[in-house]
Enzyme design. Structure first.
Site, PDB file in Angstrom:
ATOM      1  N   SER A 178      13.954 -10.945 -40.299  1.00 11.44           N
ATOM      2  CA  SER A 178      13.742  -9.510 -40.122  1.00 11.44           C
ATOM      3  C   SER A 178      14.746  -8.937 -39.136  1.00 11.44           C
ATOM      4  CB  SER A 178      12.318  -9.233 -39.629  1.00 11.44           C
ATOM      5  OG  SER A 178      11.372  -9.518 -40.632  1.00 11.44           O
ATOM      6  N   GLU A 179      14.953  -9.611 -38.002  1.00 10.70           N
ATOM      7  CA  GLU A 179      15.969  -9.186 -37.054  1.00 10.70           C
ATOM      8  C   GLU A 179      16.632 -10.358 -36.358  1.00 10.70           C
ATOM      9  OE1 GLU A 179      14.577  -5.132 -37.571  1.00 10.70           O
ATOM     10  OE2 GLU A 179      13.371  -6.875 -37.057  1.00 10.70           O
ATOM     11  N   THR A 180      17.871 -10.132 -36.002  1.00 12.37           N
ATOM     12  CA  THR A 180      18.577 -10.970 -35.043  1.00 12.37           C
ATOM     13  C   THR A 180      18.870 -10.102 -33.828  1.00 12.37           C
ATOM     14  OG1 THR A 180      19.588 -12.365 -36.749  1.00 12.37           O
ATOM     15  CG2 THR A 180      20.652 -12.325 -34.596  1.00 12.37           C
ATOM     16  N   HIS A 215       9.404  -6.993 -32.095  1.00  8.22           N
ATOM     17  CA  HIS A 215       9.168  -8.436 -32.163  1.00  8.22           C
ATOM     18  C   HIS A 215      10.395  -9.221 -31.713  1.00  8.22           C
ATOM     19  CE1 HIS A 215      11.404  -8.848 -35.987  1.00  8.22           C
ATOM     20  NE2 HIS A 215      11.315 -10.154 -35.795  1.00  8.22           N
TER      21      HIS A 215
END
Length: 270
Positions: free
Chosen positions: A45-47, A74
């Site tokens: 979802s994210e880095t 998150h």
């Protein structure tokens, strides 16, 4: 040049639950193109990319596999978990982010990490976009909007769990994403409200746990339920629990995290 990478499951203390984020801490910023390429390769979802300013202050940027994101809860929790784990004596840190300013994070003594976010309370929408109505299989009770997403309120938890989405329609709402939510029977549940988060325009289909949107969801439900402290559950297939406390201009979001992976990205001569 090689890069150390951590992958953390956030808003859970059970590995393979919550929402996974990659964390990379550098002495100087990589190019935007390289950060985006790493995020695509990670396919999470994210880095989160961090540049350390002082022992307790960092700049932070978040990238989904599609684009840079203005605000991600998150991955901020995941980054905090890594910093606190590697610096056992540090109790509080802060992140500087272009879109949302300074974010303060505190290490709790009960396994929770508390993040201080701006209060992004949503406002009611009177002219609901047709693509929003066509993009969800269940008609909303109420629709609101904040800086990040349309917030669609349903009658009960069952509707939140069963609603189907059309990415084709929801993509047209860009730059906004879509959160669906309902209150729960707190006498039968450990949480006060439930949500799901759809973001086909900015990250993918359904986000497992979205800390940032609770800066809007928590103030909304705080007003509706007349309580300043709430427990939230994001009902994705992985699921995640968030503790929320609402103040006039701040929302405190707390969660746990667990490490999945620590490794090295081999960049060669880049």
């Amino acid at each position: 040049m090689n890069l150390k990478i951590h992958i953390i499951d956030a808003f859970t203390d059970v590995r393979f639950k919550g929402n996974s984020a990659a964390v990379i801490i550098t002495d100087s910023w990589l190019s935007d193109e390289l950060m985006q390429s790493i995020a695509v390769e990670n396919n999470l979802s994210e880095t989160a990319f961090l540049k350390q300013l002082t022992p307790k202050q960092y700049q932070i940027r978040w990238f989904s596999p599609l684009t840079e994101i203005d605000f991600c809860g998150h991955a901020t929790l995941a980054a905090s978990f890594v910093i606190f784990k590697e610096n056992q004596t540090v109790e509080e840190i802060s992140f500087m982010a272009k879109a949302v300013g300074e974010l303060t994070v505190t290490k709790g003594h009960d396994g929770y990490i508390q993040m201080c976010f701006p209060n992004l309370v949503p406002k009611a929408v009177t002219d609901v976009p047709q693509d929003l109505l066509d993009g969800l299989s269940i008609k909303p009770v109420e629709v609101l909007l904040n800086q990040q997403a349309y917030i669609v309120v349903y009658r009960d938890e069952a509707e939140v769990l069963s609603v189907q989405k059309s990415d084709e329609h929801l993509k047209r709402l860009a730059p906004f994403d879509v959160a669906v939510t309902a209150s729960t029977d707190s006498g039968k549940r450990e949480y006060d409200f439930v949500s799901r988060y759809f973001w086909p325009a900015n990250g993918g289909g359904e986000d497992p746990v979205t800390g940032s949107i609770h800066a809007g969801l928590a103030p909304y439900w705080s007003q509706k339920l007349a309580k300043s402290e709430l427990i939230a559950y994001q009902a994705s297939t992985r699921g995640g629990l968030l503790l929320c406390r609402v103040e006039a201009d701040k929302v405190y979001i707390s969660g746990k995290a667990v490490q999945y992976l620590e490794g090295v990205i081999y960049m060669g001569s880049i």
